[in-house]
Each structure stands twice: as structure tokens, then as C-alpha cells.
Design a protein around this motif. Structure first.
Motif, short mmCIF file in Angstrom:
data_model
loop_
_atom_site.label_atom_id
_atom_site.label_comp_id
_atom_site.label_asym_id
_atom_site.label_seq_id
_atom_site.Cartn_x
_atom_site.Cartn_y
_atom_site.Cartn_z
N ALA A 74 5.38 -24.94 -11.05
CA ALA A 74 4.23 -24.06 -10.88
C ALA A 74 3.79 -23.51 -12.24
O ALA A 74 4.60 -23.43 -13.18
CB ALA A 74 4.59 -22.92 -9.94
N ALA A 77 6.09 -21.40 -14.75
CA ALA A 77 7.52 -21.70 -14.57
C ALA A 77 8.00 -22.53 -15.75
O ALA A 77 7.35 -23.50 -16.14
CB ALA A 77 7.75 -22.45 -13.27
N GLU A 81 13.28 -20.83 -14.93
CA GLU A 81 12.97 -21.01 -13.51
C GLU A 81 13.45 -22.38 -13.02
O GLU A 81 13.93 -22.51 -11.89
CB GLU A 81 11.46 -20.88 -13.29
CG GLU A 81 10.91 -19.47 -13.47
CD GLU A 81 10.76 -19.07 -14.93
OE1 GLU A 81 10.60 -17.87 -15.21
OE2 GLU A 81 10.81 -19.97 -15.81
N LYS A 186 11.78 -25.67 0.96
CA LYS A 186 11.85 -24.21 1.02
C LYS A 186 12.49 -23.62 -0.22
O LYS A 186 12.06 -22.58 -0.72
CB LYS A 186 12.60 -23.77 2.28
CG LYS A 186 11.84 -23.99 3.57
CD LYS A 186 12.57 -23.37 4.76
CE LYS A 186 13.92 -24.00 4.98
NZ LYS A 186 14.63 -23.41 6.13
N ALA A 189 10.36 -22.88 -3.23
CA ALA A 189 9.70 -21.58 -3.18
C ALA A 189 8.46 -21.57 -4.08
O ALA A 189 7.61 -22.44 -3.99
CB ALA A 189 10.69 -20.48 -3.54
N SER A 190 8.38 -20.58 -4.98
CA SER A 190 7.22 -20.47 -5.85
C SER A 190 7.44 -21.16 -7.19
O SER A 190 6.58 -21.10 -8.07
CB SER A 190 6.89 -18.99 -6.09
OG SER A 190 8.00 -18.32 -6.69
N THR A 191 8.59 -21.83 -7.36
CA THR A 191 8.90 -22.46 -8.65
C THR A 191 8.22 -23.81 -8.81
O THR A 191 7.82 -24.18 -9.92
CB THR A 191 10.43 -22.65 -8.78
OG1 THR A 191 11.07 -21.38 -8.64
CG2 THR A 191 10.80 -23.24 -10.14
N THR A 193 5.76 -27.05 -6.65
CA THR A 193 4.96 -27.45 -5.51
C THR A 193 5.03 -28.97 -5.34
O THR A 193 5.18 -29.72 -6.31
CB THR A 193 3.49 -27.04 -5.68
OG1 THR A 193 2.99 -27.61 -6.91
CG2 THR A 193 3.36 -25.53 -5.75
#
Length: 410
Positions: A74, A77, A81, A186, A189-191, A193
């Protein structure tokens, strides 16, 4: 029943497994937490170890179900991360491969694979060329990740090619594989895509009385010429050796994965008489034996001619052109999945091969062979390469380590 069991026993257990499945399916589906889980068959109880010199999913026997997923980091990151993500992924993979639940980001296990057992689950992680710039590790990007050259059969979709991170998931149970896929997604997460995902399948272990080399969707036995772990040069061909440049020592014991989505033009292929198909491949369709004679494992006699003086294995046969003898000994460990994504807009099957090959050096492995195939393989008119990826796959994680730790904490 031992949790570690060779897949070869699955065939012997197949008949009893069918009886157990038929009789116990309804109660297993309706089981509550207070009821004992159904007994696992040999297929369900087989566990592949997460920790080891090499990552799982490279020399593991072919699995019935597979998911290939590429991720991009992302925005914002970086190395920190990415390290945290690899730590989460490794922890989840270790638990899932042992058949244990994982809570992931939801705080509870989804229950998708409840009572299924490990089912030979493997989860394998790799890094694409772009990963190194985005994590400030450009000096540690190995030369083996240089971009693959273009080939004449390429019709590549950039959106379904490459990626910062790559995950290969394989299992002998579709729900176990999907459970792992959801956990990996899952934990990202936000790290990171998802950039692309491809889903594949193979024959189920135990479906035949004796193990056979896999067949692809053209009906051909595929994988006969693979290097074997018993070969004296197997490790040299497949795994990156230790003792190289210090900047790339993190890759020791690892490998390079070339991933290609190869569409098979099945309508055109199936119009050919079997004898013509066999000449295109250079092997009998029934048992995979070379047209020069013998059984599947008989070495090809590339100089043998028939009564008419013509070579029994034609000059442009796929098996001849791709053989190590015609490529200065170049070989790779092919470990594919088939895929079928429905019917295309032109009414033809969107189906083919998720080609995955492993080698210590992509230039000496995949590129050498593909260049030769590109110059006159009789099979090429029936194939279209629609996506491509190249990933450096670190060696296995030791106990207490996560995959990629030697790179990310260097």
C-alpha cells in the motif's frame, strides 16, 4: 493415524475414505462444538512442515487445489510494514499448515475448514522485483529478478502480471485452500492489496489406484521430464546455493518461481486426430511414452527413425525442443495447476495452465528453454501466454524465524 503420511498411501485409503465420507458427511456438516469431529482420512491428515531448509510447496507433491495471489504494498508501506506483514503471514501459515485455527484480523477463526485437517496445505511466499525499491532494499535485489524477455506467444495483461509480493497456496481439500487464502488476505490488512488472483486444480490424490504423472487439460501427461530429488544435481538446478554475494545471501536455500497463465486453445487442439496430437508433443497420449518407444520414463531416442527414414520424434515436437539434451542441460521443476474460468466472449473455453516452474537461475532455466520453444515449437499455435510473473522465493524459515527475515532485517 499419523499426521505425517506419504501421499502415496492416499490411494490405498481412497476406498475407505469414500465410505467414511458418504456415511459421515451429514453428521460432519452438522457437528456442534460439543460433538467429536469425524475421523480424518489419509488425505486429510497429511501435514507438510512449515519450517525447514526450503519453503514448502516447491518439492511437495502436486496438490488438488491451488490459489496464486500477488499483492502490491500500500502507499506509504515500507520495510518496517513489510517485515510485520511477513511475520503475520508466517505465523498464520505455520498454524494453518498444522491444521490449527487462526484468528487473523477478525478475532476468531472463520470455521471454513473446521474438522478438515491439514490436507497437505502449503503456503509459499516470494518477492517481486518492485518489492526491493519500495522497501529500500535495492542493493539486495538479486540479478535473477531482471525482467523476462518478450516471447512471440505473449499476449500479457500487465494487471495480472508481476507484483511486489507473491503467495502460492496449495492443498488437497478445496475448503482448506480457501481458508488459507482468506487468512492470507485478511492478514495483509492495510499493508498490501491484492493485485491479481488465479485459482487452479489438479487430480485429487487417491482418485486413482496408483500414482500417475499429472495430465493437463489437453489430456497430455505433463511433468515426465522434471528433475527428480534423487538426481545428483537436483539441488543445483532448483535451489540457490549458499556462499554467493553477501547482498544476496538471504536467498540461499531459496529458488526463483516463474509464473505464467497459459491459455490453451482447446477447441483447435481437440480437432486434431490423436496421432497428430502425439506428433506435436512427441509422446503417446495414452501413457506418456516417447514416440521412440518404451514407457513414460524411458529416455527419448532423439535420433531414432521409422521405416520411412523420418524421425519418430519430429524436429518440432514439444518434448524434443524442451528437452535438456537440446538446451545445454537446462531444466526446471514444473509444478503447475490447471485452470478453467468459464467461457470467453468468443464462445471458447477460458482454460489452460497456471504454469509454475522453479529454478536456481531463471536465465539458465525458463528463459533458455522458452527461447528455444519460441523458435518453432509445434505446440505454440495452440497456446497463448496471458500473464507472467517472476519472484525470488527465500529459503525456508528456521524455528522462531519468519520467511524473509534474513532480507528484511539485514
Amino acid at each position: 493415524m499419523s499426521r505425517r503420511r506419504l501421499l502415496g498411501t492416499a490411494g490405498a485409503a481412497g476406498a475407505t475414505g469414500l465410505v467414511i465420507g458418504a456415511a459421515g458427511g451429514a453428521t460432519g456438516y452438522a457437528a456442534t462444538r460439543d460433538e467429536a469431529p469425524a475421523a480424518l482420512t489419509a488425505v486429510g491428515s497429511t501435514e507438510v512442515m512449515f519450517h525447514g531448509k526450503h519453503q514448502p510447496g516447491i518439492t511437495t507433491p502436486l496438490q488438488a487445489r491451488g490459489h496464486l495471489v500477488a499483492f502490491d504494498l500500500a502507499p506509504g508501506a515500507g520495510r518496517k510494514e513489510a517485515a510485520a506483514l511477513m511475520r503475520r503471514w508466517s505465523s498464520a501459515a505455520q498454524r494453518l499448515m498444522a491444521g490449527e485455527p487462526t484468528t487473523g484480523g477478525t478475532g476468531h477463526d472463520t470455521g471454513i475448514a473446521l474438522d478438515a485437517g491439514p490436507s497437505s496445505l502449503t503456503i509459499t511466499f516470494g518477492f517481486g522485483a518492485t518489492f526491493f525499491a519500495r522497501t529500500g532494499l535495492t542493493d539486495h535485489r538479486p540479478p535473477g529478478l531482471d525482467a523476462l524477455p518478450p516471447f512471440s506467444a505473449d499476449h500479457l495483461d500487465a494487471g495480472r502480471s508481476n507484483g511486489d509480493l507473491w503467495v502460492q497456496i496449495g492443498a488437497d481439500d478445496a475448503l482448506v485452500a480457501f481458508h488459507a487464502l482468506r487468512a492470507v488476505q485478511k492478514e495483509a490488512a492495510s499493508t498490501a492489496t491484492v493485485r491479481w488472483q488465479m485459482d487452479g486444480f489438479n487430480r485429487t490424490p487417491g482418485a486413482t489406484a496408483k500414482p500417475l504423472t499429472a495430465r493437463n487439460l489437453m489430456g497430455q501427461i505433463d511433468g515426465t521430464g522434471n528433475p527428480k530429488p534423487a538426481d545428483s544435481d537436483f539441488d543445483q538446478r532448483v535451489f540457490v546455493p549458499a556462499g554467493g554475494d553477501d547482498a544476496y545471501e538471504w536467498l540461499a536455500g531459496g529458488s526463483y518461481a516463474v509464473v505464467r497463465r497459459i491459455r490453451m486453445l482447446l477447441d483447435d487442439w481437440e480437432k486434431l486426430p490423436v496421432e497428430h496430437q502425439e506428433r506435436v508433443i512427441g509422446r503417446r497420449k495414452s501413457d506418456g511414452a516417447p514416440l521412440s518407444g518404451g514407457t513414460e520414463t524411458t529416455a527419448m531416442d532423439l535420433d531414432k527413425a521409422g521405416p520411412d527414414g523420418k524421425l519418430l520424434i519430429p524436429d518440432n515436437a514439444h518434448a524434443r525442443i524442451s528437452s535438456p539434451e537440446r538446451n545445454s542441460g537446462a531444466a526446471m521443476l514444473r509444478r503447475p495447476f490447471s485452470y478453467h474460468d468459464g467461457i470467453s466472449s468468443d464462445g471458447t473455453p477460458d482454460a489452460g495452465l497456471l504454469f509454475i516452474c522453479w529454478q536456481a537461475d531463471p536465465l539458465r532455466g525458463f528463459v533458455t528453454v522458452q527461447r528455444k520453444l519460441d523458435r518453432g515449437d509445434a505446440l505454440s499455435p495452440f497456446l497463448r501466454h496471458e500473464a507472467s510473473g517472476l519472484f525470488a522465493v527465500p529459503g525456508g524459515a528456521a524455528a522462531g524465524e519468519y520467511v524473509g527475515q534474513r532480507l528484511l532485517e539485514s
